[in-house]
Design a protein around this motif. Structure first.
Motif, PDB file in Angstrom:
ATOM      1  N   GLU A  24       0.817  -1.222   0.000  1.00 19.04           N
ATOM      2  CA  GLU A  24       0.000   0.000   0.000  1.00 19.04           C
ATOM      3  C   GLU A  24       0.847   1.267   0.000  1.00 19.04           C
ATOM      4  O   GLU A  24       0.353   2.341  -0.367  1.00 19.04           O
ATOM      5  N   LYS A  25       2.104   1.144   0.382  1.00 21.04           N
ATOM      6  CA  LYS A  25       2.957   2.324   0.527  1.00 21.04           C
ATOM      7  C   LYS A  25       3.840   2.568  -0.696  1.00 21.04           C
ATOM      8  O   LYS A  25       4.652   3.500  -0.676  1.00 21.04           O
ATOM      9  N   ILE A  26       3.712   1.743  -1.719  1.00 21.12           N
ATOM     10  CA  ILE A  26       4.518   1.939  -2.929  1.00 21.12           C
ATOM     11  C   ILE A  26       3.631   1.871  -4.171  1.00 21.12           C
ATOM     12  O   ILE A  26       2.523   1.340  -4.132  1.00 21.12           O
ATOM     13  N   THR A  27       4.117   2.440  -5.262  1.00 20.59           N
ATOM     14  CA  THR A  27       3.360   2.505  -6.513  1.00 20.59           C
ATOM     15  C   THR A  27       3.513   1.201  -7.289  1.00 20.59           C
ATOM     16  O   THR A  27       4.430   0.402  -7.020  1.00 20.59           O
ATOM     17  N   PRO A  28       2.642   0.979  -8.284  1.00 21.48           N
ATOM     18  CA  PRO A  28       2.800  -0.208  -9.145  1.00 21.48           C
ATOM     19  C   PRO A  28       4.174  -0.256  -9.812  1.00 21.48           C
ATOM     20  O   PRO A  28       4.750  -1.351  -9.978  1.00 21.48           O
ATOM     21  N   GLU A  29       4.703   0.893 -10.181  1.00 21.39           N
ATOM     22  CA  GLU A  29       6.036   0.937 -10.799  1.00 21.39           C
ATOM     23  C   GLU A  29       7.103   0.497  -9.799  1.00 21.39           C
ATOM     24  O   GLU A  29       8.050  -0.223 -10.156  1.00 21.39           O
ATOM     25  N   GLN A  30       6.938   0.915  -8.566  1.00 20.50           N
ATOM     26  CA  GLN A  30       7.900   0.516  -7.530  1.00 20.50           C
ATOM     27  C   GLN A  30       7.799  -0.981  -7.225  1.00 20.50           C
ATOM     28  O   GLN A  30       8.797  -1.615  -6.898  1.00 20.50           O
ATOM     29  N   ILE A  31       6.607  -1.530  -7.342  1.00 17.18           N
ATOM     30  CA  ILE A  31       6.444  -2.968  -7.146  1.00 17.18           C
ATOM     31  C   ILE A  31       7.210  -3.726  -8.238  1.00 17.18           C
ATOM     32  O   ILE A  31       7.857  -4.748  -7.973  1.00 17.18           O
ATOM     33  N   GLN A  32       7.165  -3.224  -9.460  1.00 21.67           N
ATOM     34  CA  GLN A  32       7.934  -3.841 -10.542  1.00 21.67           C
ATOM     35  C   GLN A  32       9.431  -3.766 -10.254  1.00 21.67           C
ATOM     36  O   GLN A  32      10.172  -4.732 -10.491  1.00 21.67           O
ATOM     37  N   THR A  33       9.853  -2.631  -9.718  1.00 23.26           N
ATOM     38  CA  THR A  33      11.265  -2.478  -9.339  1.00 23.26           C
ATOM     39  C   THR A  33      11.626  -3.471  -8.236  1.00 23.26           C
ATOM     40  O   THR A  33      12.690  -4.093  -8.257  1.00 23.26           O
ATOM     41  N   ALA A  34      10.718  -3.644  -7.281  1.00 23.76           N
ATOM     42  CA  ALA A  34      10.942  -4.587  -6.184  1.00 23.76           C
ATOM     43  C   ALA A  34      11.044  -6.022  -6.701  1.00 23.76           C
ATOM     44  O   ALA A  34      11.867  -6.811  -6.211  1.00 23.76           O
ATOM     45  N   GLU A  35      10.224  -6.357  -7.675  1.00 20.48           N
ATOM     46  CA  GLU A  35      10.264  -7.709  -8.244  1.00 20.48           C
ATOM     47  C   GLU A  35      11.595  -7.974  -8.936  1.00 20.48           C
ATOM     48  O   GLU A  35      12.148  -9.079  -8.845  1.00 20.48           O
ATOM     49  N   LYS A  36      12.128  -6.965  -9.609  1.00 22.10           N
ATOM     50  CA  LYS A  36      13.443  -7.107 -10.240  1.00 22.10           C
ATOM     51  C   LYS A  36      14.528  -7.242  -9.172  1.00 22.10           C
ATOM     52  O   LYS A  36      15.465  -8.038  -9.315  1.00 22.10           O
ATOM     53  N   LEU A  37      14.405  -6.464  -8.112  1.00 22.86           N
ATOM     54  CA  LEU A  37      15.380  -6.527  -7.020  1.00 22.86           C
ATOM     55  C   LEU A  37      15.346  -7.903  -6.355  1.00 22.86           C
ATOM     56  O   LEU A  37      16.396  -8.461  -6.009  1.00 22.86           O
ATOM     57  N   ALA A  38      14.149  -8.460  -6.203  1.00 17.46           N
ATOM     58  CA  ALA A  38      14.021  -9.797  -5.618  1.00 17.46           C
ATOM     59  C   ALA A  38      14.727 -10.827  -6.484  1.00 17.46           C
ATOM     60  O   ALA A  38      15.424 -11.724  -5.977  1.00 17.46           O
ATOM     61  N   HIS A  39      14.570 -10.704  -7.780  1.00 14.60           N
ATOM     62  CA  HIS A  39      15.224 -11.625  -8.716  1.00 14.60           C
ATOM     63  C   HIS A  39      16.746 -11.499  -8.608  1.00 14.60           C
ATOM     64  O   HIS A  39      17.464 -12.506  -8.602  1.00 14.60           O
TER      65      HIS A  39
END
Length: 327
Positions: free
Chosen positions: A294-309
Motif C-alpha cells: 500500500e505504501k509503494i506505486t505499481p512501478e515501484q512494485i515492478q522495481t521490487a520484483e526485479k530486485l528480488a530476482h
C-alpha cells in the motif's frame, strides 16, 4: 575366535573397505544434491526426495543421509527405504547416518512395531560412530568433538568443540549459558561468556549465531551492532534474518535505526513466499506484505520484483538452517 567376534570383525573390516569408496557424481547428480539439500533446509522434504535420490544413486554419502532424513520426516518414522539410505551412507563412514541408525530404538517405528531389520543393531552402529568420532576428535577435528557430545551427552565435548572452532558448538554453548546452564560467579560473567561464544559462532559464519549475537546486542542497546549482524544473517539466506531485516526496512518496528526502504522490504518479503513447506513464515509475510504494498506505486512494485530476482541470483538460497541431527 567365536562366531560373535568373527561377525564383529567382519563388520568393521567391511566398514573400513567401504570408507575407501568415493562417489564420482555426474554434473546432474551434483546439481541434484545441491537442490535436494536446499529444499530439505526449506522444510520441503517431499519435494527434496527426487533430487536426493538421484544424487544418492551416485553413491554420495551426504545425499544418502539427507535422503534418509527426508523420507523419515515425511513418514514420521524410519521405514525400509530410509533404513537403506542411512545404511548406504553409514557404510561409507558417515557418522551422522550411524547416529541416526543408532537411535532407531527411540524411533516411532519401535512403538509401531514395524522397524525394518538392519544390517546391524543400533548398539553396533553407536559403537561404530563413537569409534570414528573419537578418532577424528583425537586428530583435532572440531566437528568430531561435537559428534562425541551428541553420542555421549558429555558437555565437556561440546566445550572442546567450541574451543576448537566449530561454530555450531559455539552457538549451542552460548545458548545453554543464556538459558541458565553452567556455573558462573556472577550474572555479568555469564553474560560475557555467552556473548563471547555467540560472537565466535557468528564470526565463524553460522547464521543462527549471527541472529543470536544480534539479539544480545539489542539487549545492550547496541543498535549499530544489531543492524550489522541482522543484515549479515539476512545475506546468508537465513529466513529469520531476511524476515527481520525486511520488516525493519518497512518500519515494523521502526525503532532499530533502519532507514525506511519499502521497495527493498517488499522485494525481500516476496522472496519468502516460496517457503510453503513449513516453518510458518509464509503466514507472517502474508500479514505484512499487503501493508507494504500500500505504501509503494505499481512501478515501484515492478522495481521490487526485479530486485528480488537479483537478490536470489546473488545470495545463498533461503534456509531455516535446521539442525543436521534434528528430530
Amino acid at each position: 575366535m567365536n562366531s560373535t567376534k568373527l561377525c564383529t570383525w567382519s563388520f568393521f573390516f567391511l566398514l573400513l573397505l567401504c570408507f575407501e569408496v568415493k562417489a564420482n557424481l555426474s554434473l546432474e547428480q551434483v546439481e541434484a544434491k545441491k537442490k535436494g539439500i536446499e529444499l530439505y533446509n526449506q522444510y520441503k522434504a517431499i519435494s527434496a526426495i527426487p533430487y536426493l535420490k538421484l544424487a544418492a544413486e551416485g553413491g554420495d554419502d551426504e545425499a544418502q543421509y539427507y535422503l534418509g532424513e527426508a523420507i523419515r520426516k515425511n513418514n514420521r518414522h524410519i521405514d525400509a527405504e530410509a533404513q537403506k539410505a542411512y545404511e548406504s551412507s553409514a557404510f561409507q563412514g558417515n557418522i551422522y547416518s550411524m547416529i541416526r541408525l543408532g537411535r532407531a530404538d527411540s524411533d516411532l517405528c519401535t512403538a509401531m512395531k514395524n522397524c525394518s531389520k538392519g544390517s546391524k543393531s543400533p548398539a553396533e552402529w553407536v559403537k561404530a560412530a563413537k569409534d570414528l568420532a573419537r578418532k577424528g576428535a583425537d586428530e583435532g577435528n572440531s566437528e568430531s568433538m561435537y559428534l562425541m557430545y551428541e553420542l555421549s551427552g558429555d558437555k565437556s565435548w561440546l566445550e572442546k568443540s567450541a574451543t576448537s572452532g566449530f561454530a555450531l558448538a559455539q552457538y549451542l554453548l552460548a545458548t545453554e549459558y543464556l538459558e541458565g546452564e553452567g556455573f558462573f560467579l556472577s550474572p555479568s560473567s555469564r553474560s560475557e561468556k555467552a556473548e563471547h561464544w555467540m560472537r565466535a559462532s557468528a564470526q565463524g559464519g553460522y547464521p543462527k549465531g549471527m541472529m543470536g549475537l544480534a539479539a544480545i546486542l539489542i539487549g545492550k542497546k547496541d543498535l549499530e551492532g544489531f543492524r550489522l549482524w541482522n543484515e549479515k544473517a539476512a545475506n546468508s539466506g537465513y529466513v529469520e534474518g531476511v524476515f527481520g531485516y525486511a520488516s525493519y526496512l518497512a518500519g515494523e518496528p521502526s525503532n532499530y535505526g533502519y532507514s525506511l526502504d519499502f521497495v527493498k522490504s517488499y522485494a525481500l518479503l516476496s522472496l519468502l513466499l516460496e517457503l510453503d513447506g513449513g516453518g510458518g513464515v509464509r503466514r507472517d509475510v502474508e500479514d505484512i506484505l499487503p501493508n507494504v504494498a500500500e505504501k509503494i506505486t505499481p512501478e515501484q512494485i515492478q522495481t521490487a520484483e526485479k530486485l528480488a530476482h537479483e537478490w536470489k541470483a546473488t545470495h545463498p538460497p533461503l534456509s531455516f538452517f535446521p539442525p543436521k541431527l534434528g528430530f
